[in-house]
Design a protein around this motif. Sequence first.
Motif, PDB file in Angstrom:
ATOM      1  N   ILE A 209       0.724  -1.274   0.110  1.00  0.00           N
ATOM      2  CA  ILE A 209       0.139   0.049  -0.035  1.00  0.00           C
ATOM      3  C   ILE A 209       0.877   1.242   0.024  1.00  0.00           C
ATOM      4  O   ILE A 209       0.490   1.996  -0.761  1.00  0.00           O
ATOM      5  N   GLU A 210       1.875   1.034   0.888  1.00  0.00           N
ATOM      6  CA  GLU A 210       2.901   2.363   0.973  1.00  0.00           C
ATOM      7  C   GLU A 210       3.274   2.556  -0.646  1.00  0.00           C
ATOM      8  O   GLU A 210       3.460   3.685  -0.748  1.00  0.00           O
ATOM      9  N   LYS A 211       3.800   1.619  -1.196  1.00  0.00           N
ATOM     10  CA  LYS A 211       4.501   1.620  -2.403  1.00  0.00           C
ATOM     11  C   LYS A 211       3.422   2.336  -3.432  1.00  0.00           C
ATOM     12  O   LYS A 211       3.786   3.287  -4.160  1.00  0.00           O
ATOM     13  N   MET A 212       2.192   2.116  -3.354  1.00  0.00           N
ATOM     14  CA  MET A 212       1.417   2.504  -4.389  1.00  0.00           C
ATOM     15  C   MET A 212       0.743   3.884  -3.951  1.00  0.00           C
ATOM     16  O   MET A 212       0.821   4.608  -4.740  1.00  0.00           O
ATOM     17  N   ALA A 213       0.675   4.035  -2.883  1.00  0.00           N
ATOM     18  CA  ALA A 213       0.116   5.359  -2.385  1.00  0.00           C
ATOM     19  C   ALA A 213       1.001   6.436  -2.068  1.00  0.00           C
ATOM     20  O   ALA A 213       0.720   7.534  -2.352  1.00  0.00           O
ATOM     21  N   GLU A 214       2.126   6.260  -2.042  1.00  0.00           N
ATOM     22  CA  GLU A 214       3.147   6.980  -1.820  1.00  0.00           C
ATOM     23  C   GLU A 214       2.693   8.007  -0.612  1.00  0.00           C
ATOM     24  O   GLU A 214       2.857   9.292  -0.866  1.00  0.00           O
ATOM     25  N   PRO A 215       2.394   7.799   0.618  1.00  0.00           N
ATOM     26  CA  PRO A 215       1.938   8.684   1.267  1.00  0.00           C
ATOM     27  C   PRO A 215       2.889   9.825   1.912  1.00  0.00           C
ATOM     28  O   PRO A 215       4.021   9.342   1.774  1.00  0.00           O
ATOM     29  N   ASP A 216       2.552  10.853   2.021  1.00  0.00           N
ATOM     30  CA  ASP A 216       3.417  11.916   2.662  1.00  0.00           C
ATOM     31  C   ASP A 216       3.783  11.699   4.072  1.00  0.00           C
ATOM     32  O   ASP A 216       4.769  12.529   4.408  1.00  0.00           O
ATOM     33  N   GLU A 217       2.598  11.037   4.707  1.00  0.00           N
ATOM     34  CA  GLU A 217       2.975  10.873   6.042  1.00  0.00           C
ATOM     35  C   GLU A 217       2.543   9.416   6.477  1.00  0.00           C
ATOM     36  O   GLU A 217       1.518   8.995   6.098  1.00  0.00           O
ATOM     37  N   ILE A 218       3.347   8.879   7.258  1.00  0.00           N
ATOM     38  CA  ILE A 218       3.023   7.568   7.761  1.00  0.00           C
ATOM     39  C   ILE A 218       2.918   7.578   9.239  1.00  0.00           C
ATOM     40  O   ILE A 218       4.183   7.755   9.984  1.00  0.00           O
ATOM     41  N   ALA A 234       7.911  -0.126  17.615  1.00  0.00           N
ATOM     42  CA  ALA A 234       8.392   1.415  16.886  1.00  0.00           C
ATOM     43  C   ALA A 234       9.354   0.805  15.793  1.00  0.00           C
ATOM     44  O   ALA A 234       9.298   1.407  14.694  1.00  0.00           O
ATOM     45  N   ARG A 235      10.167  -0.233  16.336  1.00  0.00           N
ATOM     46  CA  ARG A 235      11.396  -0.322  15.420  1.00  0.00           C
ATOM     47  C   ARG A 235      10.838  -1.181  14.242  1.00  0.00           C
ATOM     48  O   ARG A 235      11.416  -0.933  13.221  1.00  0.00           O
ATOM     49  N   GLY A 236      10.111  -2.188  14.600  1.00  0.00           N
ATOM     50  CA  GLY A 236       9.592  -3.189  13.558  1.00  0.00           C
ATOM     51  C   GLY A 236       8.925  -2.080  12.596  1.00  0.00           C
ATOM     52  O   GLY A 236       9.176  -2.613  11.291  1.00  0.00           O
ATOM     53  N   PHE A 237       7.978  -1.393  12.898  1.00  0.00           N
ATOM     54  CA  PHE A 237       7.119  -0.698  11.945  1.00  0.00           C
ATOM     55  C   PHE A 237       8.240   0.285  10.969  1.00  0.00           C
ATOM     56  O   PHE A 237       8.120   0.414   9.953  1.00  0.00           O
ATOM     57  N   ASN A 238       9.013   1.191  11.754  1.00  0.00           N
ATOM     58  CA  ASN A 238       9.941   1.970  11.396  1.00  0.00           C
ATOM     59  C   ASN A 238      10.684   1.216   9.912  1.00  0.00           C
ATOM     60  O   ASN A 238      10.985   1.613   8.959  1.00  0.00           O
ATOM     61  N   ASP A 239      11.507  -0.014  10.538  1.00  0.00           N
ATOM     62  CA  ASP A 239      12.168  -0.612   9.453  1.00  0.00           C
ATOM     63  C   ASP A 239      11.502  -1.106   8.271  1.00  0.00           C
ATOM     64  O   ASP A 239      11.964  -1.209   7.027  1.00  0.00           O
ATOM     65  N   ALA A 240      10.168  -1.661   8.503  1.00  0.00           N
ATOM     66  CA  ALA A 240       9.647  -2.149   7.388  1.00  0.00           C
ATOM     67  C   ALA A 240       8.868  -0.938   6.286  1.00  0.00           C
ATOM     68  O   ALA A 240       8.897  -0.912   5.222  1.00  0.00           O
ATOM     69  N   LEU A 241       8.503   0.292   7.108  1.00  0.00           N
ATOM     70  CA  LEU A 241       7.766   1.430   6.184  1.00  0.00           C
ATOM     71  C   LEU A 241       8.574   2.556   6.457  1.00  0.00           C
ATOM     72  O   LEU A 241       8.277   3.519   5.507  1.00  0.00           O
ATOM     73  N   GLY A 242       9.164   2.811   7.127  1.00  0.00           N
ATOM     74  CA  GLY A 242       9.999   4.154   7.178  1.00  0.00           C
ATOM     75  C   GLY A 242       8.945   5.238   7.651  1.00  0.00           C
ATOM     76  O   GLY A 242       8.557   5.792   6.909  1.00  0.00           O
ATOM     77  N   ILE A 243       8.397   4.940   8.920  1.00  0.00           N
ATOM     78  CA  ILE A 243       7.505   6.022   9.425  1.00  0.00           C
ATOM     79  C   ILE A 243       7.979   7.184   9.413  1.00  0.00           C
ATOM     80  O   ILE A 243       9.310   7.547   9.546  1.00  0.00           O
ATOM     81  N   THR A 244       6.927   8.138   9.325  1.00  0.00           N
ATOM     82  CA  THR A 244       7.487   9.770   9.537  1.00  0.00           C
ATOM     83  C   THR A 244       7.182  10.351  10.719  1.00  0.00           C
ATOM     84  O   THR A 244       7.600  11.539  11.025  1.00  0.00           O
ATOM     85  N   GLY A 245       6.067   9.766  11.464  1.00  0.00           N
ATOM     86  CA  GLY A 245       5.886  10.266  12.720  1.00  0.00           C
ATOM     87  C   GLY A 245       4.987   9.474  13.608  1.00  0.00           C
ATOM     88  O   GLY A 245       4.693   8.214  13.013  1.00  0.00           O
ATOM     89  N   VAL A 246       4.842   9.832  14.973  1.00  0.00           N
ATOM     90  CA  VAL A 246       4.113   8.820  15.847  1.00  0.00           C
ATOM     91  C   VAL A 246       3.022   9.518  16.529  1.00  0.00           C
ATOM     92  O   VAL A 246       3.076  10.847  16.741  1.00  0.00           O
TER      93      VAL A 246
END
Lengths: 507, 382
Positions: A209-218, A234-246
Amino acid sequence: MAFENLTSRIQTAMKTLSGKGKVSETDLDETLREIRLALLEADVNLKTARNFIKQVRDKALGAKVLEGLNPSEQVVKIVNDQLTAMMGEKAVPLNKSSKIPTVIMMAGLQGAGKTTTVAKLANRLKDENHARPLLIAADVYRPAAIEQLKSLGDQLSIPVFDEGVGENPRKIVEDGLKQARENKNDYVFIDTAGRLQIDQVLMQELKDIEKMAEPDEILLTVDAMTGQNATETARGFNDALGITGVVLTKLDGDTRGGAALSIREVTGKPIKFVGEGEKVTDLDVFYPDRMASRILGMGDVLSLIEKTQKDFDEKQASEQLQKLQENTFDFNDFLEQLKQIQNMGPMEDMLKMIPGMANNPAMAQAQIGPKDFSHMEAIVYSMTPGERVDPELLTPARRRRIAAGSGRPVVDVNRLIKQFKQMRQMMYKFTNGKGGLPAGMEDMLGGMDPSAMGVDPSQLGDLNAGGFPGLGGSGKGGLGGKVADFAMKRAFKKIKKAKKKRNKRHK
Amino acid sequence: MSLFDRLRGRKKDEENEKKSFFNRVKDTFAPLPLDSEEDQPENKLSLEETKKPSANKKKVSESEEQVQYKEDLEANSYEEGLTKTRSSFSEKFKMLMANFRAVDEDFFEELEETLIAADVGFEMALKISNELQDEVRLKNASSKKDVQNTIIEKLVNVYDQAGNGENNEMLFAEAGQPSVFLFVGVNGVGKTTTIGKMASFYKKQGKKVLLAAADTFRAGATEQLVEWAHRDQVDVVTGKEKSDPASVVFDGVKKSIDGHYDILFVDTAGRLQNNDNLMRELEKMKKIITRQLPNAPQEVLLVLDATTGQNALQQARLFKDSTDVTGLVLTKLDGTAKGGIVLAIRQELHLPVKWVGLGEKVDDLEPFNADEFVYGLFKDLI
């Protein structure tokens, strides 16, 4: 309120330092050990706590504060600075795309509060920026997750895109984005299903979904009550998606909120918002510096001022100020003020933002509930119009009548009248520049022009000194006094800065 | 015989059978995409192979596998379900022991930290570490193995003693009357999901089950329970959105009596334990149940998220005050949560854990078995 226990523990830890002209290295180490335990007990990640203590220690020793003046105050300052640094110095705003729509994707464990946060955030953007958000319901797994989002959308009149539970979330998001572009929605929220960071199948779905939607904010949504596991999530999600905020949710509980302290350190990603209640408006921007002062029990004057600015009727306030100056403030005005204060939310929360109040023992006794307000109102309502304007009319016989009319004991009526008179007197003195406020408060307010701030100081004074029993005088002496003094000075500086900015803008 | 000895005996028995057991595990594990780290490379392969257009399909086949595998390993399901929890707990411990040089201050400080990192809780960790300090000296343990055994034995004993007299069986009403189970907890811990799973569990045992959707506050909560009722094919009582949840409770109890149901599950809205008004609302619901059925609710189950840290204790304390919680349901234990909080809760509150939630599927709920749980945690360390 979150952090309360952490606050009291850290203050206890600091107590060993207070009142000491000299602080030895042993004293410092003992205090730091206590602080470390306080942090661990608050579920702060082990490594984070260890780093924190090390840095504070290095700074305290490196700067030779122990030999300088007021070592204990200096240590408080270092702890405060370090806490702020750990949570990320400045508030970070939401990312915005250069062309619409700005796509915001949510991620997190089950039950963290993603759907609720989507609704709160969309509502905030709608109210403050006149945004036209679209919510995409991509949680096809949990029963009735889509209904939940749709029902929230209905309440807030925000459109929700869904294709039922039979469709692949990837397809739903794709179609939703298409619709958003057609309808020229400026914000798109993707509400995803809760998942474990170790669930590879579902994490892959998020990545797609991230690849397709290219979100500005995760935005990773994290429950503030999470334990040591928070950093792993937090680490798990960050490694997989590169979150931008919490987004930190459920901060209105009595959690010690350690997660808030460690997530930033572990991921390097800012906490952008905090959820503090069940209403859609209960979402606030996260200010690391203010949170640090709150944790240290130094209050949060800036948030208090902002809150009063937002919720207080400026015109009415200035009218009341006028009346105070002329000493014509009467029970009718008192009623108005009561109502306005009630509009600002639970009194306890407000009081805790005042420096030195968070751990004032008087606070524990001063349980001011909504009931107390209605009791006060009932008493005023039982007065005749004449009595409301002129308190001097209130003879014992009249007071008995008022007591009977309002269903309160005479003692209460007497107390209210006495308080009212005291308050009026104090306000009169204060607004006419004759002092009479607790020491620190005066410092702080002395230098600012109330009308320029848009808040009249009587509100602050009122909260602190008048009106309510047992609350006079912020914690003086010992560490409480030191922390409060320090907070006052800091708040004063900030207010001055804000004023300068304001003046510049006017020129 | 102490629990520790029993566990050790069991470990020995198992080691004898190890070969066949291990092979069985290996066989059943291989095709499963979700598993421990060692299997990751394999996982990726199988992921790519199974990357078919529909994610739903994948889910279905996965659950089939799960069922198959469950049947194979019925007896060991605990252990396997808790793989993650166990491995992270024992890994931390192994790391501690790997750094072991001598029994000194530093070692005990590290032990304290290891326990805290497992969410055991600060006070508990301190207590254990202090007691161990004496014990290790008393036993004159100096070799790595001795120290490790002493620590594990201590942990197991603490766990065992704290749990003395606790009953983790579910309580039922006498025949002819419905048993009422009230579910309470903070927001988002999994109350509704737990009810969905538990209702199915008892339905399969041939009980006549009724659900009451007393979460009238959260958007979509009623729909969520109705969906579960539909899946489990059981009846459900609902109320209007934002209506008084107590009225739904009343209707539910009434229907359960009139319709001769065996079990009534009452779902309530999530509430933070420090919200006095909502806690009083809960008391009211309980009172309404008791007024119609004097011995009910038979169970007040507090649902706790296993990833919650020390706040879990606070939750348990305050919910216990307002509704006399009779037992706990620990959810989301399939993640990387450390089971440490179970120890802390046992020690401080003496509330028995009755169920554990190990996943999202309907049969991912298991009655809690205290011995099995602790065996799962420490198996690799004894």
